[in-house]
Motif scaffolding. Structure first.
Motif, PDB file in Angstrom:
ATOM      1  N   GLU A 130       0.540  -1.389   0.031  1.00 50.40           N
ATOM      2  CA  GLU A 130      -0.093  -0.238   0.147  1.00 50.40           C
ATOM      3  C   GLU A 130       0.784   0.986  -0.155  1.00 50.40           C
ATOM      4  OE1 GLU A 130      -3.356   1.578   3.431  1.00 50.40           O
ATOM      5  OE2 GLU A 130      -3.532  -0.288   2.102  1.00 50.40           O
ATOM      6  N   GLU A 131       0.563   2.375  -0.947  1.00 52.52           N
ATOM      7  CA  GLU A 131       0.829   3.479  -0.933  1.00 52.52           C
ATOM      8  C   GLU A 131       0.156   4.464  -0.203  1.00 52.52           C
ATOM      9  OE1 GLU A 131       3.478   4.915  -4.470  1.00 52.52           O
ATOM     10  OE2 GLU A 131       4.321   1.835  -4.763  1.00 52.52           O
ATOM     11  N   VAL A 132       1.103   5.577   0.538  1.00 54.38           N
ATOM     12  CA  VAL A 132      -0.086   6.188   0.714  1.00 54.38           C
ATOM     13  C   VAL A 132       0.492   7.780   0.242  1.00 54.38           C
ATOM     14  CG1 VAL A 132      -0.705   5.405   3.323  1.00 54.38           C
ATOM     15  CG2 VAL A 132       1.938   6.838   3.091  1.00 54.38           C
ATOM     16  N   GLU A 133      -0.168   8.600   0.696  1.00 52.30           N
ATOM     17  CA  GLU A 133       0.339  10.186   0.073  1.00 52.30           C
ATOM     18  C   GLU A 133       1.689  10.386   0.235  1.00 52.30           C
ATOM     19  OE1 GLU A 133      -2.169  13.151   1.840  1.00 52.30           O
ATOM     20  OE2 GLU A 133      -4.356  11.939   0.980  1.00 52.30           O
ATOM     21  N   ASP A 134       2.701  10.035   1.071  1.00 52.58           N
ATOM     22  CA  ASP A 134       3.348  11.109   1.345  1.00 52.58           C
ATOM     23  C   ASP A 134       4.423  10.586   0.948  1.00 52.58           C
ATOM     24  OD1 ASP A 134       3.281   9.469   3.051  1.00 52.58           O
ATOM     25  OD2 ASP A 134       4.202  10.610   4.982  1.00 52.58           O
ATOM     26  N   GLY A 135       4.529   9.332  -0.205  1.00 56.62           N
ATOM     27  CA  GLY A 135       5.687   8.652  -0.819  1.00 56.62           C
ATOM     28  C   GLY A 135       5.993   7.622   0.124  1.00 56.62           C
ATOM     29  N   VAL A 136       5.680   7.055   1.598  1.00 56.20           N
ATOM     30  CA  VAL A 136       6.076   6.136   2.394  1.00 56.20           C
ATOM     31  C   VAL A 136       5.341   4.904   2.114  1.00 56.20           C
ATOM     32  CG1 VAL A 136       5.497   5.689   4.594  1.00 56.20           C
ATOM     33  CG2 VAL A 136       6.381   8.018   3.714  1.00 56.20           C
ATOM     34  N   SER A 137       5.592   3.958   1.645  1.00 54.97           N
ATOM     35  CA  SER A 137       4.471   2.440   1.007  1.00 54.97           C
ATOM     36  C   SER A 137       4.853   1.682   2.783  1.00 54.97           C
ATOM     37  CB  SER A 137       5.350   2.766   0.027  1.00 54.97           C
ATOM     38  OG  SER A 137       6.452   1.957   0.186  1.00 54.97           O
ATOM     39  N   PHE A 138       3.275   0.793   2.504  1.00 51.95           N
ATOM     40  CA  PHE A 138       4.333  -0.141   3.074  1.00 51.95           C
ATOM     41  C   PHE A 138       2.911  -1.340   3.309  1.00 51.95           C
ATOM     42  CE2 PHE A 138       0.509   1.478   4.478  1.00 51.95           C
ATOM     43  CZ  PHE A 138      -0.331   0.567   5.162  1.00 51.95           C
ATOM     44  N   PRO A 139       3.607  -2.944   3.122  1.00 46.35           N
ATOM     45  CA  PRO A 139       3.183  -4.239   2.990  1.00 46.35           C
ATOM     46  C   PRO A 139       2.265  -4.135   3.523  1.00 46.35           C
ATOM     47  CG  PRO A 139       5.387  -4.167   3.777  1.00 46.35           C
ATOM     48  CD  PRO A 139       5.154  -2.771   3.889  1.00 46.35           C
ATOM     49  N   ILE A 140       1.045  -4.491   3.254  1.00 45.67           N
ATOM     50  CA  ILE A 140      -0.106  -5.475   4.245  1.00 45.67           C
ATOM     51  C   ILE A 140      -0.448  -6.604   4.119  1.00 45.67           C
ATOM     52  CG2 ILE A 140      -1.375  -3.097   3.027  1.00 45.67           C
ATOM     53  CD1 ILE A 140      -3.521  -3.126   4.820  1.00 45.67           C
ATOM     54  N   ILE A 141      -1.571  -7.034   4.802  1.00 44.98           N
ATOM     55  CA  ILE A 141      -2.072  -8.443   4.560  1.00 44.98           C
ATOM     56  C   ILE A 141      -3.118  -8.061   4.114  1.00 44.98           C
ATOM     57  CG2 ILE A 141      -2.900 -10.916   5.210  1.00 44.98           C
ATOM     58  CD1 ILE A 141      -0.015 -10.991   6.570  1.00 44.98           C
ATOM     59  N   LYS A 142      -4.312  -8.355   3.184  1.00 43.73           N
ATOM     60  CA  LYS A 142      -5.358  -8.083   2.831  1.00 43.73           C
ATOM     61  C   LYS A 142      -6.500  -8.996   3.000  1.00 43.73           C
ATOM     62  CE  LYS A 142      -4.972  -3.178   1.691  1.00 43.73           C
ATOM     63  NZ  LYS A 142      -5.194  -2.292   0.040  1.00 43.73           N
ATOM     64  N   ASN A 143      -7.559  -9.056   3.023  1.00 46.78           N
ATOM     65  CA  ASN A 143      -8.205  -9.965   3.246  1.00 46.78           C
ATOM     66  C   ASN A 143      -8.328 -11.142   4.647  1.00 46.78           C
ATOM     67  OD1 ASN A 143     -10.105  -8.825   0.977  1.00 46.78           O
ATOM     68  ND2 ASN A 143      -8.721  -9.582  -0.359  1.00 46.78           N
ATOM     69  N   ALA A 144      -7.666 -10.649   4.850  1.00 47.46           N
ATOM     70  CA  ALA A 144      -7.079 -11.707   6.365  1.00 47.46           C
ATOM     71  C   ALA A 144      -8.423 -12.376   7.252  1.00 47.46           C
ATOM     72  CB  ALA A 144      -6.450 -10.270   7.595  1.00 47.46           C
ATOM     73  N   GLU A 145      -8.310 -13.304   8.093  1.00 53.50           N
ATOM     74  CA  GLU A 145      -8.925 -13.668   8.586  1.00 53.50           C
ATOM     75  C   GLU A 145      -7.882 -13.832   9.715  1.00 53.50           C
ATOM     76  OE1 GLU A 145     -12.022 -15.129   8.164  1.00 53.50           O
ATOM     77  OE2 GLU A 145     -11.913 -14.668   6.359  1.00 53.50           O
ATOM     78  N   MET A 146      -8.061 -13.691  11.078  1.00 55.59           N
ATOM     79  CA  MET A 146      -7.865 -13.351  12.023  1.00 55.59           C
ATOM     80  C   MET A 146      -8.516 -14.473  13.368  1.00 55.59           C
ATOM     81  SD  MET A 146      -6.734 -10.775  15.227  1.00 55.59           S
ATOM     82  CE  MET A 146      -8.145  -9.755  15.209  1.00 55.59           C
ATOM     83  N   ARG A 147      -7.249 -14.973  13.791  1.00 54.14           N
ATOM     84  CA  ARG A 147      -6.856 -16.675  15.359  1.00 54.14           C
ATOM     85  C   ARG A 147      -6.509 -16.261  15.973  1.00 54.14           C
ATOM     86  NH1 ARG A 147      -6.512 -19.696  11.234  1.00 54.14           N
ATOM     87  NH2 ARG A 147      -4.906 -21.206  11.766  1.00 54.14           N
ATOM     88  N   TYR A 148      -7.310 -16.105  17.522  1.00 56.78           N
ATOM     89  CA  TYR A 148      -6.309 -16.667  18.830  1.00 56.78           C
ATOM     90  C   TYR A 148      -7.104 -16.597  19.476  1.00 56.78           C
ATOM     91  CZ  TYR A 148     -10.064 -12.395  19.445  1.00 56.78           C
ATOM     92  OH  TYR A 148     -10.803 -11.791  19.816  1.00 56.78           O
TER      93      TYR A 148
END
Lengths: 148, 280
Positions: A130-148
């Motif tokens: 995912e890229e955000v406005e000020d040029g900073v980008s980061f990896p993200i896991i989308k459509n995620a299922e979470m177990r805990y």
């Protein structure tokens, strides 16, 4: 003279062997399994090294199905007014930690429907970048299922 | 998952194969020179030079150098030359000079990292550099090529000038009298050691580099007696321990550097007991 030649020849063969070992190195590609990169069944050292690769070179992993086990963490960004959720892992020395942000497929209310900070979670979803406005980008896991 | 199956699964990852290639090459090079260093009473120089490399790394990170090797390697080589080639004629003698450089570079490096570093995780950066927790598993293909190139150069120098290195290791003055340019070969050894130390920092971290230099040589000396057999045995022990250390670390999730050093310690005690049994 012939001994020196033999020594040099051996060194050349040795260096070619090392170079070819580098050239044939290929990552585990999608083998038809549902999960392409299953971090949950790796040792701590391997998970840390693999997440490092994903953070440093995220484009290679876009669209891959990821499963990851780690510590739940969340952070509220005042500027974007957005809360980020993360699955964090520590290295073997426990002095460094890194993680991946995730976005659940079915949004939940925070903090009521989320685990406590520091709780162990397993997430599974699609890796994205995912890229955000000020040029900073980061990896993200989308459509995620979470177990805990 | 059974161990063999798990290992086969891990071997599919390029960074694991890179780690094994680099680990084997570094341990091979460091053990070859380790024999010479131990015999010349310079066992602790690895520690001193690795701390210098750490200081140079701190400066490189402040200046945000894309390739920090451009600074680390020349600085470490210059200090190695100063320590090894001028040690006998200076006011501050060998071990004191190594100790001074070692702690001085470590302190200044950490100070600079704290004052100027833009990283959000200084303690993590320092910890990784000092103990090499996973740095060997985060190498890029270009790092591996650089390591292969430098290792081949080190091995070539050692193999081609084996007789001269042997001569100046045991009796520098005699070697000089027989026409060997001792100053030139000491310079060559200093450069090679600096290169090995900088490479080895990736494998075990700055604080543990000395173990790669000292343990294989000392283990081999327990059992073998000639320079050639000690050198071959040290190289074999070092490569086997590094390989075993890397594999155990990735299987058990332990820090790579300290696992390799633990393997070296186990090997040392193994050889020590063997020598004790043989002598009775």
């Amino acid at each position: 003279m012939s001994k020196s030649f033999l020594k040099i020849a051996l060194l050349v063969v040795f260096s070619i062997f090392c170079s070819s070992s580098i050239c044939v190195a290929k990552g585990p590609d999608g083998s038809g399994n549902k999960v392409d990169v299953d971090l949950a069944k790796m040792s701590g050292t391997m998970v840390y090294a693999q997440v490092y690769q994903m953070v440093m070179d995220p484009r290679k992993f876009i669209g891959k199905q990821i499963r990851m086990k780690g510590i739940f963490s969340s952070y509220f960004d005042d500027e974007t007014k957005r809360r980020f959720y993360g699955c964090v892992i520590q290295d073997a020395l426990a002095c460094c930690s890194q993680g991946l942000a995730f976005e659940l497929s079915k949004p939940r209310k925070y903090p009521k429907e989320y685990p406590a900070e520091g709780a162990e979670i397993t997430i599974e979803g699609t890796f994205d970048y995912e890229e955000v406005e000020d040029g900073v980008s980061f990896p993200i896991i989308k459509n995620a299922e979470m177990r805990y | 998952m059974p161990i063999i199956e798990k290992l086969a699964f891990y071997m599919e990852f390029p960074f694991v194969r890179y780690a094994i290639i680099v680990g084997v090459l570094i341990s091979l090079c460091s053990s070859l020179l380790g024999v010479t260093l131990v015999l010349k009473r310079y066992s602790y120089i690895g520690d001193g030079l690795s701390h210098v490399a750490f200081g140079a790394l701190a400066v490189a990170s402040i200046f945000k150098l894309t390739n920090n090797m451009l600074l680390i390697l020349p600085v470490t080589i210059v200090v190695a030359i100063l320590l090894l080639c001028t040690g006998k004629d200076t006011r501050i003698k060998g071990d004191a000079a190594v100790a001074m450089v070692s702690v001085g570079a470590l302190a200044i490096g950490y100070l600079l990292m704290n004052i100027f570093s833009s990283s959000a995780n200084i303690s993590g950066d320092v910890c990784t550099t000092l103990f090499g927790s996973t740095s060997i598993l985060t190498l890029k293909a270009s790092d591996v090529y650089l390591c292969v190139g430098l290792s081949v150069a080190v091995l070539a120098v050692f193999v081609l000038f084996y007789n001269k290195i042997f001569a100046i290791t045991f009796d520098e003055k005699f070697a000089q009298a027989t026409g060997v340019n001792a100053a030139l070969f000491n310079l060559l050894i200093a450069i090679i050691i600096a290169v090995i130390i900088v490479l080895a920092m990736n494998l075990v971290g700055a604080l543990l580099v000395s173990a790669l230099v000292v343990f294989p040589a000392l283990s081999a000396m327990r059992v073998f007696k000639s320079f050639f057999t000690v050198t071959v045995a040290a190289a074999t022990i070092s490569v086997v321990c590094s390989l075993a250390g890397i594999l155990v670390a990735i299987l058990a999730g332990t820090p790579v550097g300290s696992t390799i050093v633990a393997m070296d310690i186990v090997a040392f005690f193994g050889f020590y007991i063997t020598s004790f049994i043989r002598s009775r």
